[in-house]
Design a protein around this motif. Structure first.
Motif, mmCIF file in Angstrom:
data_model
loop_
_atom_site.group_PDB
_atom_site.id
_atom_site.type_symbol
_atom_site.label_atom_id
_atom_site.label_comp_id
_atom_site.label_asym_id
_atom_site.label_seq_id
_atom_site.Cartn_x
_atom_site.Cartn_y
_atom_site.Cartn_z
ATOM 1 N N TYR A 172 0.878 -1.189 0.009
ATOM 2 C CA TYR A 172 0.039 0.084 0.128
ATOM 3 C C TYR A 172 0.805 1.521 -0.141
ATOM 4 O O TYR A 172 1.004 1.976 0.984
ATOM 5 N N LEU A 173 1.551 1.447 -1.053
ATOM 6 C CA LEU A 173 2.331 2.630 -1.271
ATOM 7 C C LEU A 173 1.809 4.091 -0.935
ATOM 8 O O LEU A 173 2.267 4.789 -0.309
ATOM 9 N N ALA A 174 0.409 4.069 -1.008
ATOM 10 C CA ALA A 174 -0.346 5.531 -0.897
ATOM 11 C C ALA A 174 -0.184 5.871 0.640
ATOM 12 O O ALA A 174 -0.346 6.963 1.006
ATOM 13 N N ALA A 175 0.121 4.746 1.515
ATOM 14 C CA ALA A 175 0.070 4.952 3.000
ATOM 15 C C ALA A 175 1.420 5.587 3.425
ATOM 16 O O ALA A 175 1.543 5.716 4.618
ATOM 17 N N ILE A 176 2.554 5.425 2.502
ATOM 18 C CA ILE A 176 4.036 5.663 2.946
ATOM 19 C C ILE A 176 4.194 7.208 2.571
ATOM 20 O O ILE A 176 4.029 7.659 1.721
ATOM 21 N N PRO A 177 4.731 7.833 3.733
ATOM 22 C CA PRO A 177 4.831 9.265 3.357
ATOM 23 C C PRO A 177 5.874 9.394 2.304
ATOM 24 O O PRO A 177 7.024 8.845 2.085
ATOM 25 N N PRO A 178 5.762 10.418 1.627
ATOM 26 C CA PRO A 178 6.392 10.753 0.372
ATOM 27 C C PRO A 178 8.004 10.906 0.649
ATOM 28 O O PRO A 178 8.823 10.246 -0.235
ATOM 29 N N ARG A 179 8.371 11.307 1.597
ATOM 30 C CA ARG A 179 9.753 11.244 1.812
ATOM 31 C C ARG A 179 10.464 10.091 2.214
ATOM 32 O O ARG A 179 11.537 9.726 2.172
ATOM 33 N N GLU A 180 9.579 8.942 2.662
ATOM 34 C CA GLU A 180 9.873 7.623 2.780
ATOM 35 C C GLU A 180 9.819 6.579 1.570
ATOM 36 O O GLU A 180 10.372 5.629 1.457
ATOM 37 N N LEU A 181 9.135 7.071 0.518
ATOM 38 C CA LEU A 181 8.786 6.137 -0.473
ATOM 39 C C LEU A 181 9.995 5.695 -1.323
ATOM 40 O O LEU A 181 10.023 4.580 -1.660
ATOM 41 N N GLU A 182 11.016 6.539 -1.760
ATOM 42 C CA GLU A 182 12.012 6.152 -2.475
ATOM 43 C C GLU A 182 13.022 5.002 -1.623
ATOM 44 O O GLU A 182 13.481 3.900 -2.153
ATOM 45 N N ARG A 183 12.925 5.172 -0.283
ATOM 46 C CA ARG A 183 13.757 4.625 0.463
ATOM 47 C C ARG A 183 13.150 2.936 0.470
ATOM 48 O O ARG A 183 13.689 2.046 0.485
ATOM 49 N N HIS A 184 11.722 3.051 0.375
ATOM 50 C CA HIS A 184 10.953 1.955 0.515
ATOM 51 C C HIS A 184 10.936 1.187 -0.752
ATOM 52 O O HIS A 184 11.280 -0.088 -0.725
#
Length: 518
Positions: free
Chosen positions: A189-201
């Motif tokens: 559920y990528l929409a639940a990941i804060p934008p600043r953490e998305l690339e690290r995820h």
């Protein structure tokens, strides 16, 4: 009164894309394929000799003291040591895919498959990590919602709640939120990941390498998320394709020259069903669920009402006016291109597709539904395009080795004959008897006929049917799943073992059948 509602196809597609941040710039920059995954099974995924299981239509609670879903799960556990994963053909949660029912209807029955399963109360439905992967597709009930009027009146009207006991209703307050609960339970559920953490995820979990770019790495016991509502993976040199048939099962338009007559016939049929529904409700009001004899009768009447409701939904879908937006051509094009690529890869020795709505089935209420025929014809069209692109590359082999479905509450093996199209000579296995009330086979027999412009002809045979049968003391209600052993060699051979359990004279008995080879 309609107790459930279903989002439209465009809404289903849009919502699911939002949840996985479909084609987000960070995803495009990394050339990530959001429809592929690598099942990282400590190197065992490279073994051409492996086994897996298939379940479906399971997500329900115990029925008056017995829990068929749990019995099927325990039967599965007897095979879990040498099975690498479980395919789930949909309807993970009944009656609507509400988050509040995941603990009792999924986490508890399959606790041994989960990390921390010895303490199920500590497992959040959106934080499940699988030791034994359960790889599902969406069923119609996983998309169902609760009309706001139902929530309003049942919240304050105790007599209505009591009346609704006939159906063993498990609707609650939330509904699926247009498939949101399923997405949070199984999909990344990528929409639940804060934008600043998305690339690290993305850099941590999308490190798998497929023929189409980077992809999600599914790691049993560590990170067990699916990339999308439809997806593909390879295991033991077999390509698996998971589809969301809820977005391409819209019934085809009524024939213009017969539309008026067919519409009147459908309306009469719906009116008859509504009368039958009221009669059954009246019978239910006379029964007491606390009485063992009455409770069994209530369960049977509830099963009849389930069937009536499904037929009414199909009739409504046929009566509605549809456009091209009501068919998920994007997904069908994806399947076409991936099947062609699979056949062009000399390392692939077999292909398996699984999705919810069966194209071929002889269960009494499903075999001639508008949705059944729509799925059949749209899948057939894809196969026709694939066959045309491949030419002689298939060397006479079927385009797909196995198709697994659910939706019909039974276990059935069908094989198409010469349909005149590229879906000829394919084995279909319906595994939808893993928890919800079993259904009867139709009275019309085991040969499936289809009407073509020239004349009707047989398109498939039902070779095995395990479902409700008999009456009174001779009544049988078997529950089931399937074990599949994939043998090394080219092309692959599949050994199918129907696993069956049945409640007889106060105890559960193993009624599993002999294996057969496909």
């Amino acid at each position: 009164m309609n107790l459930i509602s279903e989002p439209s196809v465009p809404v289903k597609i849009q919502k699911m894309k939002q949840r996985v941040r479909w084609l987000h710039p960070s995803i495009k920059q990394r050339e990530i394929d959001q429809t592929s995954m690598i099942l990282d099974d400590n190197g065992r995924e490279e073994n051409p000799d492996f086994s897996f299981m298939v379940i479906g239509d399971s997500g329900t609670k115990s029925h008056y003291g017995s829990h068929p879903q749990r019995q099927v799960a325990e039967m599965m556990l007897n095979h879990s040591d040498d099975c690498r994963f479980v395919l789930h053909t949909g309807d993970v949660i009944y009656v609507v895919g509400s988050r509040e029912y995941y603990p009792a209807n999924f986490i508890e029955p399959y606790r041994e498959c989960l990390v921390g399963g010895e303490n199920t109360k500590d497992i959040a439905y959106d934080q499940m990590v699988f030791k034994l992967p359960i790889l599902p597709v969406l069923g119609n009930h996983d998309y169902y919602d609760v009309p706001w009027l139902y929530r309003l009146i049942t919240g304050s009207t105790l007599p209505l709640r009591r009346m609704l006991r006939y159906k063993d209703i498990e609707i609650g307050w939330h509904g699926s939120n247009q498939g949101d609960a399923y997405t949070r339970a199984f999909i990344d559920y990528l929409a639940a990941i804060p934008p600043r953490e998305l690339e690290r995820h993305l850099d941590k979990h999308y490190t798998g390498k497929s023929h189409t770019g980077l992809c999600l790495r599914y790691q049993p016991g560590k990170f067990t998320r699916l990339p999308n509502r439809y997806y593909t993976f390879n295991y033991g040199e077999i390509d698996f394709f998971a589809l969301d048939s809820n977005t391409f099962n819209t019934p085809e338009p009524l024939p213009e020259n017969q539309a008026g007559d067919i519409r009147q016939e459908l309306l009469k049929r719906r009116q008859k069903l509504e009368k039958e529904e009221l009669q059954i409700l009246s019978e239910c009001e006379k029964l007491n669920s606390e009485n063992p004899e009455d409770s069994e009768q209530l369960a049977d009447l509830g099963g009849k009402l389930d069937q009536i409701n499904e037929v009414k939904i199909d009739i409504q879908k046929q009566l509605e006016t549809h456009t091209n937006a009501d068919v998920d051509f994007e997904q069908l094009e994806w399947l076409r291109s991936r099947l062609i690529a699979s056949w062009q890869n000399s390392e692939v020795r077999g292909r398996v597709i699984f999705f919810h709505h069966p194209p071929y089935v002889t269960e009494a209420t499903k075999w001639n539904q508008g949705q059944t025929l729509a799925v059949r014809h749209r899948l057939r069209a894809v196969f026709e395009q694939v066959a045309a692109a491949l030419g002689n590359l298939t060397e006479g082999r079927p385009l797909v080795d196995l198709v697994f479905n659910g939706h019909a509450h039974c276990l059935e093996h069908l094989r198409t004959g010469d349909t005149g199209y590229a879906d000829s000579h394919i084995n279909y296995i319906v595994s939808g008897g893993s928890g919800r009330r079993p259904r009867r086979q139709r009275k019309e027999g085991t040969e499936l006929m289809e009407t073509f412009p020239d004349s009707p002809r047989k398109v498939a045979d039902s070779l095995l049917y395990v479902g409700r049968s008999g009456h009174g003391s001779q009544r049988k209600k078997p529950y089931s799943c399937v074990r599949v052993d994939v043998k090394a060699g080219f092309p692959a051979k599949f050994v199918i073992t129907p696993l069956v359990t049945e409640y007889i004279e106060g105890k559960w008995c193993d009624r599993s059948l002999e294996p057969f080879i496909i």
